[in-house]
Design an enzyme around this catalytic site. Structure first.
Site, PDB file in Angstrom:
ATOM      1  N   LEU A 285       0.808  -1.220   0.000  1.00  0.00           N
ATOM      2  CA  LEU A 285       0.000   0.000   0.000  1.00  0.00           C
ATOM      3  C   LEU A 285       0.841   1.269   0.000  1.00  0.00           C
ATOM      4  CD1 LEU A 285      -2.923  -1.016   2.402  1.00  0.00           C
ATOM      5  CD2 LEU A 285      -2.907  -0.938  -0.099  1.00  0.00           C
ATOM      6  N   ARG A 286       2.144   1.146   0.230  1.00  0.00           N
ATOM      7  CA  ARG A 286       3.120   2.245   0.119  1.00  0.00           C
ATOM      8  C   ARG A 286       2.983   3.352   1.163  1.00  0.00           C
ATOM      9  NH1 ARG A 286       6.228  -1.063  -2.501  1.00  0.00           N
ATOM     10  NH2 ARG A 286       6.000  -1.142  -4.769  1.00  0.00           N
TER      11      ARG A 286
ATOM     12  N   ASP B 115       9.375  -8.848   3.486  1.00  0.00           N
ATOM     13  CA  ASP B 115       9.042  -8.955   2.067  1.00  0.00           C
ATOM     14  C   ASP B 115       9.955  -8.116   1.181  1.00  0.00           C
ATOM     15  OD1 ASP B 115       7.063  -9.759  -0.094  1.00  0.00           O
ATOM     16  OD2 ASP B 115       7.128  -7.590  -0.291  1.00  0.00           O
TER      17      ASP B 115
ATOM     18  N   HIS C 134       5.083 -15.526  -3.335  1.00  0.00           N
ATOM     19  CA  HIS C 134       5.257 -15.476  -4.802  1.00  0.00           C
ATOM     20  C   HIS C 134       6.255 -16.503  -5.351  1.00  0.00           C
ATOM     21  CE1 HIS C 134       7.611 -11.637  -3.433  1.00  0.00           C
ATOM     22  NE2 HIS C 134       8.381 -12.690  -3.250  1.00  0.00           N
TER      23      HIS C 134
ATOM     24  N   ASN D 250      10.082  -9.140  -8.990  1.00  0.00           N
ATOM     25  CA  ASN D 250      10.975  -9.901  -8.145  1.00  0.00           C
ATOM     26  C   ASN D 250      10.151 -10.796  -7.215  1.00  0.00           C
ATOM     27  OD1 ASN D 250      13.377 -10.780  -7.050  1.00  0.00           O
ATOM     28  ND2 ASN D 250      13.512  -9.132  -5.557  1.00  0.00           N
TER      29      ASN D 250
ATOM     30  N   ASP E 157       0.451  -9.731  -5.179  1.00  0.00           N
ATOM     31  CA  ASP E 157       1.712  -9.001  -4.990  1.00  0.00           C
ATOM     32  C   ASP E 157       1.604  -7.629  -5.643  1.00  0.00           C
ATOM     33  OD1 ASP E 157       4.255  -8.247  -4.261  1.00  0.00           O
ATOM     34  OD2 ASP E 157       5.295  -9.621  -5.623  1.00  0.00           O
TER      35      ASP E 157
ATOM     36  N   GLY F 208       8.255  -4.696  -9.817  1.00  0.00           N
ATOM     37  CA  GLY F 208       6.904  -4.715  -9.274  1.00  0.00           C
ATOM     38  C   GLY F 208       5.857  -4.299 -10.285  1.00  0.00           C
TER      39      GLY F 208
END
Length: 437
Positions: free
Chosen positions: A76-77, A164, A244, A291, A318, A337
């Site tokens: 969500l940054r 992560d 992932h 990644n 992701d 991303g």
């Protein structure tokens, strides 16, 4: 319960409830933000619905009614990079993609490695369009050197821990993290990548990387990391979740570990299930830089097989927003991303359900009950008394991916222009419609 006590009823749709083993035309009655009852379509049910005010009735004829989707891997940054995404905008994107619950990763600025940052995100999510569950950092500042105060994180609501994007390279620290996590019955979510083998790499190590002249990440870097952590998981008896997953050997290792009774789970993303490293050379689209990287066709086929046979427990997006300015550069300079909240369900429908690889029940299970089980989350079911988190899907609706219409603040998707089938019609959170097309 008297009819006037129902706040909403969803009628005419085909209800799929994997947790309950149901798939039939039914009406879903909602009261007080929870599922009051589910009744098969019948003349008696129709009469009951007719007694309700029209504004309380949602006609889902020709559509699917499923538990609200759950995504356990979302960035969500916020705090720190609100230009890319905020809790509010990320939840809007989630609702548009049919997700009613999302789990946010801790690699923000500052990191989510203490009670204050957990509470900050929770406060920002109070009135958002999806439930936000916070995943705390394994180590302070995600540096891999010193454990975070894991008990404090759990005390204020963290549902798991992860660094992560950063593999916990030190096995002693990883061991301690697993031991602490077992005390609280939460999983350690691990980005599996031996970083000594991947330094400076930008794509999968293969014929394609050689042809393109780009430094590659060998698949064995993921395999080594998974094998080490499985061994530590066996030793500690803790719960390990591999994020992932992308490499065949890693899938094989998890399959064997599960057969041996080790408490390991795994997730796969739509891009690792659909795309390969061959796509990169076509136009050097920086939205293909992720990644772990997109792997070979052989790896992709193994991930698909693992998803279908239950080795891989769930599907996660992701969702990793980046600004257009960051992605507008040479391939090897772009941050890894892509975003996925608004396309995940429809990619699964188009590439798996439509091709006969999965049933709707299988797909919904991988996106509801299974992620809920991994993190002990509420939701993922339409059982009586459960949260009225519901997704209504138009299964045959055709559409073309256009990032300009995304609710996310970022537009970095490699699926722009893809023609997909299946589209979220409405998303209901606690009995409240938070998205309607």
């Amino acid at each position: 319960m008297p009819e006037n006590k129902f706040d909403m009823v969803i009628s005419g749709g085909r209800v799929i409830g994997s947790a309950l083993g149901i798939e039939f035309n039914a009406a879903v009655f909602i009261s007080g933000g929870k599922i009051a009852k589910i009744e098969k379509e019948s003349p008696a049910t129709s009469k009951e619905i007719q007694k309700l005010p029209k504004e309380k009735v949602i006609d889902a004829s020709g559509k699917l009614v499923v538990p609200g989707l759950i995504d356990i891997h979302v960035h969500l940054r916020e705090p720190g990079r609100e230009d890319e995404e905020t809790v509010e905008s990320g939840c809007r994107a989630a609702a548009a993609g049919g997700f009613t619950s999302i789990c946010c990763m801790p690699n923000t600025m500052p990191r989510i490695d203490n009670q204050e940052t957990v509470k900050f995100v929770q406060d920002r999510a109070k009135n958002a369009d999806a439930r936000v569950y916070v995943v705390g950092a394994i180590t302070k500042n995600i540096e891999g050197k010193e454990l975070s105060e894991i008990g404090d994180l759990v005390k204020v609501g963290a549902v798991a821990i992860t660094d992560d994007g950063n593999y916990v390279q030190n096995p002693e620290i990883m061991r301690r993290a697993l031991e602490y996590s077992r005390m609280f019955d939460i999983p350690v979510m691990q980005h599996a990548e031996d970083q000594f083998l991947t330094a400076g790499s930008v794509m999968n190590e293969s014929f394609q990387s050689t042809r393109l002249g780009l430094k590659g990440t060998p698949a064995v870097a993921e395999e080594i990391a998974v094998l080490r952590d499985i061994a530590l998981c066996r030793m500690t008896g803790a719960r390990l979740h591999i994020q992932h997953i992308s490499a065949k050997a890693a899938v094989d290792a998890i399959r064997k570990a599960k057969a041996d009774g080790i408490r390991v789970t795994a997730e796969a993303t739509p891009h690792h299930l659909i795309l390969t490293d061959e796509e990169i050379g076509k136009e050097y689209n920086t939205n293909l830089r992720v990644n772990p990287p997109l792997r070979s066709a052989k790896d992709r086929e193994a991930v698909i097989e693992g998803l279908l046979d239950g080795t891989i427990d769930c599907i996660a997006s992701d969702h990793a927003p980046h600004s257009a300015e960051e992605k507008d550069c040479e391939f090897d300079q772009a941050p890894p991303g892509l975003i996925g909240l608004e396309t995940t369900l429809d990619l699964v429908k188009t590439f798996f359900i439509d091709k006969g690889l999965m049933s709707w029940d299988d797909a919904i299970r991988k996106m509801t009950i299974e992620p809920a089980r991994i993190l002990n989350l509420p939701g993922g079911t339409l059982a009586e008394g459960a949260l009225a988190d519901i997704t209504i899907i138009d299964p045959d609706k055709k559409w073309t991916v256009d990032p300009k219409h995304f609710r996310s603040r970022s537009k970095n998707t490699p699926f722009a222009g893809f023609k997909l089938s299946g589209l979220v019609d409405k998303t209901i959170l606690g009995g409240r419609v938070v998205f309607s097309r």
